[in-house]
Design a protein around this motif. Structure first.
Motif, short mmCIF file in Angstrom:
data_model
loop_
_atom_site.label_atom_id
_atom_site.label_comp_id
_atom_site.label_asym_id
_atom_site.label_seq_id
_atom_site.Cartn_x
_atom_site.Cartn_y
_atom_site.Cartn_z
N TYR A 20 0.84 -1.21 0.00
CA TYR A 20 0.00 0.00 0.00
C TYR A 20 0.87 1.25 0.00
O TYR A 20 0.54 2.24 -0.66
CB TYR A 20 -0.95 0.02 1.20
N HIS A 24 0.55 4.15 -2.82
CA HIS A 24 0.37 5.58 -2.55
C HIS A 24 1.49 6.40 -3.19
O HIS A 24 1.24 7.49 -3.72
CB HIS A 24 0.33 5.83 -1.04
N GLU A 58 -10.36 -15.99 -2.12
CA GLU A 58 -10.89 -14.72 -2.60
C GLU A 58 -10.08 -13.55 -2.04
O GLU A 58 -9.89 -12.54 -2.72
CB GLU A 58 -12.39 -14.61 -2.29
N LYS A 59 -9.56 -13.70 -0.81
CA LYS A 59 -8.79 -12.58 -0.24
C LYS A 59 -7.46 -12.41 -0.96
O LYS A 59 -6.92 -11.31 -1.06
CB LYS A 59 -8.55 -12.81 1.25
N LEU A 61 -7.00 -12.68 -4.00
CA LEU A 61 -7.21 -11.99 -5.28
C LEU A 61 -6.59 -10.61 -5.27
O LEU A 61 -6.30 -10.03 -6.32
CB LEU A 61 -8.72 -11.83 -5.55
N ILE A 62 -6.42 -10.05 -4.08
CA ILE A 62 -5.88 -8.70 -3.99
C ILE A 62 -4.49 -8.63 -4.63
O ILE A 62 -4.08 -7.58 -5.12
CB ILE A 62 -5.85 -8.19 -2.52
N ARG A 65 -5.24 -8.51 -8.49
CA ARG A 65 -6.09 -7.38 -8.86
C ARG A 65 -5.54 -6.03 -8.41
O ARG A 65 -6.07 -4.99 -8.80
CB ARG A 65 -7.52 -7.58 -8.31
N LEU A 66 -4.50 -6.03 -7.57
CA LEU A 66 -3.99 -4.74 -7.09
C LEU A 66 -2.46 -4.73 -6.95
O LEU A 66 -1.77 -4.00 -7.65
CB LEU A 66 -4.65 -4.40 -5.75
N PRO A 210 -17.84 -12.81 10.03
CA PRO A 210 -17.72 -13.68 8.85
C PRO A 210 -16.92 -14.94 9.17
O PRO A 210 -17.25 -16.04 8.71
CB PRO A 210 -16.98 -12.81 7.83
N ILE A 365 -6.97 -5.72 9.80
CA ILE A 365 -7.06 -6.58 8.62
C ILE A 365 -6.32 -5.91 7.47
O ILE A 365 -5.68 -4.87 7.64
CB ILE A 365 -8.52 -6.96 8.31
N ILE A 366 -6.39 -6.51 6.30
CA ILE A 366 -5.54 -6.08 5.18
C ILE A 366 -5.70 -4.58 4.92
O ILE A 366 -4.72 -3.83 4.85
CB ILE A 366 -5.86 -6.91 3.92
N GLY A 367 -6.95 -4.12 4.80
CA GLY A 367 -7.19 -2.73 4.43
C GLY A 367 -6.80 -1.71 5.49
O GLY A 367 -6.57 -0.54 5.18
N THR A 368 -6.73 -2.15 6.75
CA THR A 368 -6.31 -1.23 7.82
C THR A 368 -4.93 -0.65 7.49
O THR A 368 -4.62 0.50 7.81
CB THR A 368 -6.25 -1.98 9.18
N LYS A 370 -3.82 0.11 4.61
CA LYS A 370 -3.85 1.11 3.54
C LYS A 370 -3.89 2.51 4.14
O LYS A 370 -3.13 3.39 3.77
CB LYS A 370 -5.07 0.86 2.66
N LYS A 371 -4.79 2.70 5.10
CA LYS A 371 -4.86 3.99 5.78
C LYS A 371 -3.57 4.25 6.54
O LYS A 371 -3.05 5.37 6.56
CB LYS A 371 -6.05 3.99 6.74
N ALA B 7 -18.78 -11.13 2.95
CA ALA B 7 -17.76 -11.54 3.92
C ALA B 7 -16.32 -11.38 3.47
O ALA B 7 -15.43 -11.23 4.30
CB ALA B 7 -18.00 -13.01 4.29
N ALA B 8 -16.03 -11.42 2.18
CA ALA B 8 -14.63 -11.38 1.74
C ALA B 8 -13.99 -10.01 1.94
O ALA B 8 -12.77 -9.88 1.86
CB ALA B 8 -14.54 -11.77 0.27
N VAL B 10 -12.00 -6.84 2.77
CA VAL B 10 -10.79 -6.64 3.58
C VAL B 10 -10.66 -5.18 4.03
O VAL B 10 -9.61 -4.76 4.49
CB VAL B 10 -9.52 -7.09 2.83
N ALA B 11 -11.75 -4.40 3.86
CA ALA B 11 -11.82 -3.03 4.38
C ALA B 11 -10.75 -2.11 3.80
O ALA B 11 -10.19 -1.28 4.51
CB ALA B 11 -11.76 -3.03 5.91
N ASP B 12 -10.46 -2.25 2.50
CA ASP B 12 -9.43 -1.38 1.92
C ASP B 12 -10.03 -0.11 1.30
O ASP B 12 -9.34 0.64 0.63
CB ASP B 12 -8.61 -2.14 0.88
N TYR B 13 -11.26 0.12 1.48
CA TYR B 13 -12.03 1.30 1.10
C TYR B 13 -11.84 1.80 -0.35
O TYR B 13 -12.07 2.97 -0.64
CB TYR B 13 -11.86 2.45 2.12
N PHE B 33 -13.46 2.91 11.87
CA PHE B 33 -12.76 2.29 10.75
C PHE B 33 -11.77 1.22 11.23
O PHE B 33 -11.73 0.12 10.70
CB PHE B 33 -12.02 3.34 9.90
N PRO B 57 -10.91 -5.10 -4.87
CA PRO B 57 -9.82 -6.01 -5.23
C PRO B 57 -10.10 -7.47 -4.88
O PRO B 57 -9.39 -8.36 -5.34
CB PRO B 57 -8.63 -5.48 -4.42
N VAL B 58 -11.12 -7.73 -4.05
CA VAL B 58 -11.40 -9.12 -3.68
C VAL B 58 -12.79 -9.57 -4.13
O VAL B 58 -13.28 -10.62 -3.69
CB VAL B 58 -11.22 -9.34 -2.15
N TYR B 74 -26.32 -11.11 3.85
CA TYR B 74 -25.53 -9.87 3.90
C TYR B 74 -26.32 -8.64 3.44
O TYR B 74 -25.98 -7.51 3.79
CB TYR B 74 -24.21 -10.03 3.13
#
Ligand SMILES: Cc1cc2nc3c(=O)[nH]c(=O)nc-3n(C[C@H](O)[C@H](O)[C@H](O)COP(=O)(O)OP(=O)(O)OC[C@H]3O[C@@H](n4cnc5c(N)ncnc54)[C@H](O)[C@@H]3O)c2cc1C
Ligand SMILES: NC(=O)c1ccc[n+]([C@@H]2O[C@H](COP(=O)([O-])OP(=O)(O)OC[C@H]3O[C@@H](n4cnc5c(N)ncnc54)[C@H](OP(=O)(O)O)[C@@H]3O)[C@@H](O)[C@H]2O)c1
Ligand code: SF4
Ligand code: SF4
Lengths: 450, 87
Positions: A20, A24, A58-59, A61-62, A65-66, A210, A365-368, A370-371, B7-8, B10-13, B33, B57-58, B74
């Protein structure tokens, strides 16, 4: 600062935080950057490859895809199999680059600190995860699955991951990228019951909805809840959902199931017993006690229980480790920093930054991340604009020469792409996303040209 | 009709950044957040433009009548999140 100055930046670690940070940097239109990614392992992606469970494709995939997009970007280079602190030192990187961003994650875990913890049969979830996900340093971990009961200590998402892998039908895991040695061991496993111990109550568990719901989707697995059936009045929405899920799952509980997962709340381990290996876990029952910050803490009662088991897996948190030459906060297990700027007693160590788990601790988690990377980079850009960054002393070609001299077995981008291709090709033949190569030598051979 | 996060996540906004009507929460500068299990779409404000689907992305975002069988609930979870927040 001249607008066209090329900023040369080293990012240490290729997990979510490092990737990330790279994203950026590349996406900032006001910057003209060259990024060198340093990675201890031959393979990139940190805990996406080495942590995220194999049955969560599925996780991952990041990556395609990124992260792959930035990894393959023309302004980015990859130096895999190069460990900062071993092959190259932080003070050298500080001179070689305009700025260095440490995103090295948490390489260790928290111990229970109870007698018997050193016995064979006592392992950490971190090691078990590294073993089933193919970290070459853990390929030979001895995981004893010969006893019908395993105990997982802790109530986080990692605890649910390992409990799931221990009980999931092997036929399902065979379709994933779990390592072959883990598949073999799980096929032969005698484990019929996994007890998940929470030191606090059913409403204080750290796992997410989940992940809890997924336990209910496991074929042949029944769920039992013990130790706490409280239905407290004032729980938040997310907790209410978890209580509801556990209530439903335990209502469907059946003796006929092949395997069981037992959620045992309000229980702390106090001793592992056994002559040559773990045979029994002694636990104490807890009650909850409000503490000054408004939370509830576990407090031991006198009541003891013995659980027969051959495998105790602590899953009570990861822990960051120091990098030689960087200030470290031992209490928190993170590099010392203020808002992402690395700091020692004299103040900011200019040009050196942290992000991810080595900055915040092993949470999120993963996206945390990013911020987290965004916030760190805001400090870096402020320092750049204020003229606080010392320009890199080496050109990029000179850095490459240094790296090759210090680590002749460095894996560069084409090397990882060859290894990646080999893993995917091996996977295709078996209808799996990839087959992981888990010996470092083997990885290096496949990464080498020809 | 609305889109739904499953559910998948990952909170990457990425979806928050692209949504034209700003109906996805909790974004990176909102409270909650850091603790969020996932992001949620407000079904009352979503305009079904699908921009978030490709940005994810997921691949966690689905139209509510195309949700995979294990993810049907959901739609309700996304809705509930906003109900709880305003309660
Ligand atoms: C078992 C497990 C499962 C998880 N599953 C999920 C999930 O399903 N979904 C989700 O959203 N989050 C999940 N998480 C959380 C997520 O993985 C983390 O939030 C994230 O990986 C932290 O990112 P990071 O970049 O700080 O650390 P890491 O991902 O650990 O990356 C650190 C990188 O730095 C490298 N490194 C370390 N030291 C050095 C050195 N000295 N020199 C060079 N390189 C070095 C490491 O090899 C590694 O590649 C999981 C976590 C764990 C532990
Ligand atoms: N699928 C996913 O999204 C996924 C998967 C894996 C991990 N992750 C993320 O990665 C992060 C790390 O996960 P984690 O499971 O390692 O950590 P975690 O969520 O912090 O959970 C740690 C657990 O260990 C317990 N614990 C701590 N010390 C203990 C002790 N001495 N004795 C008994 N229990 C103890 C804690 O209980 P107390 O609450 O009482 O302290 C807590 O239940 C989390 O943010 C998690 O969400 C996400
Ligand atoms: S479909 Fe469009 S409006 Fe609805 S959440 Fe996605 S981006 Fe926003
Ligand atoms: S883009 Fe996808 S993963 Fe990211 S926050 Fe939105 S739904 Fe979650």
């Amino acid at each position: 600062m001249t607008p066209d100055r090329i900023l040369r930046i080293a990012v240490i670690g290729t997990g979510p935080a490092g990737m990330y940070a790279t994203e950026h940097l590349i996406e900032d239109r006001n910057l003209n950057v060259e990024v060198d990614l340093f990675e201890r392992l031959p393979t990139p992606w940190g805990l996406i490859r080495g942590g995220v469970a194999p049955d969560h494709p599925e996780k991952k995939l990041i990556v395609e895809r990124l992260f792959d997009y930035f990894f393959k970007h023309g302004c980015v280079r990859y130096f895999g199999n190069v460990e900062v602190g071993v092959h190259v030192q932080p003070r050298e990187l500080a001179r070689w680059y305009d700025a260095v961003i440490y995103a090295v994650g948490a390489s260790d875990d928290v111990r229970l600190g109870i007698p018997g913890e050193g016995l064979p049969g006592s392992v950490s979830a971190r090691e078990f995860v590294a073993w089933y996900n193919g970290d070459p340093d853990f390929s030979h971990l001895d995981v004893d699955l010969s006893h019908p009961r395993a105990v997982v200590v802790g109530n986080g998402n990692v605890a649910l991951d390992v409990a799931r892998i221990l009980t999931a039908p092997v036929a399902d895991l065979e379709k994933t990228d779990i390592t072959d040695h883990a598949l073999r061991a799980l096929k032969a496993s005698a484990v019929k019951e996994v007890v998940i111990l929470g030191r606090r109550g059913i409403s204080q568990a750290a796992y997410h909805n989940p992940e809890l719901e997924e336990i209910g989707h496991l074929d042949g697995v029944t769920v039992v809840v013990e130790g706490d059936d409280a239905s407290p009045p004032n729980v938040d929405w997310a907790t209410r959902r978890k209580l509801e899920t556990l209530r439903e799952l335990s209502a469907q509980s059946t003796r006929a199931a092949e395997r069981r997962i037992v959620f045992r709340f309000l229980c702390s381990p106090v001793e592992m017993l056994g002559e040559h290996k773990v045979e029994q876990l002694r636990v104490v029952q807890n009650t909850l006690e409000p503490v000054s910050n408004g939370t509830l803490q576990a407090r031991p009662t006198g009541k003891r229980l013995f659980i027969d088991t051959g495998l105790v897996m602590r899953s009570i948190g990861y822990r960051g480790t120091p990098i030689p030459g960087l200030p470290f906060d031992d209490a928190l297990g993170v590099v010392r920093h203020i808002e992402g700027r690395i700091c020692d007693d004299q103040g900011a160590v200019l040009g050196n930054y942290v992000t991810g788990w080595i900055k915040r601790g092993p949470r999120g988690i993963i996206g945390t991340n990013k911020k987290c990377a965004r916030d760190t980079l805001r400090c870096l850009i402020e320092d750049l604009q204020a003229g606080r960054l010392t320009p890199a002393e080496l050109r990029s070609t000179e850095v490459l020469q240094e790296i090759k001299a210090r680590q002749p077995e460095a894996v560069l981008r084409p090397g990882w792409l060859r290894l990646d291709h080999a893993e995917r090709t091996a996977g295709r033949a078996q209808g799996r996303p990839r087959v992981k190569f888990t010996e470092r030598e083997e990885q290096l051979t496949l990464a080498a040209e020809g | 009709m609305a889109y739904v996060i499953t559910a998948a996540c990952v909170a990457d906004y990425s979806c928050v950044e692209i949504c034209p009507v700003d109906c996805i929460s909790p974004g990176p500068d909102e409270t909650g957040f850091e603790e969020a299990e996932q992001m949620y779409i407000d079904p009352r404000r979503c305009i079904d433009c699908a921009a978030c689907v490709e940005a994810c992305p997921v691949l966690a975002i689905f139209e509510d009548d195309c949700l995979p069988a294990t993810m049907r609930h959901y739609a309700e979870i996304n809705r509930e999140y906003f109900g709880e927040r305003s309660a």
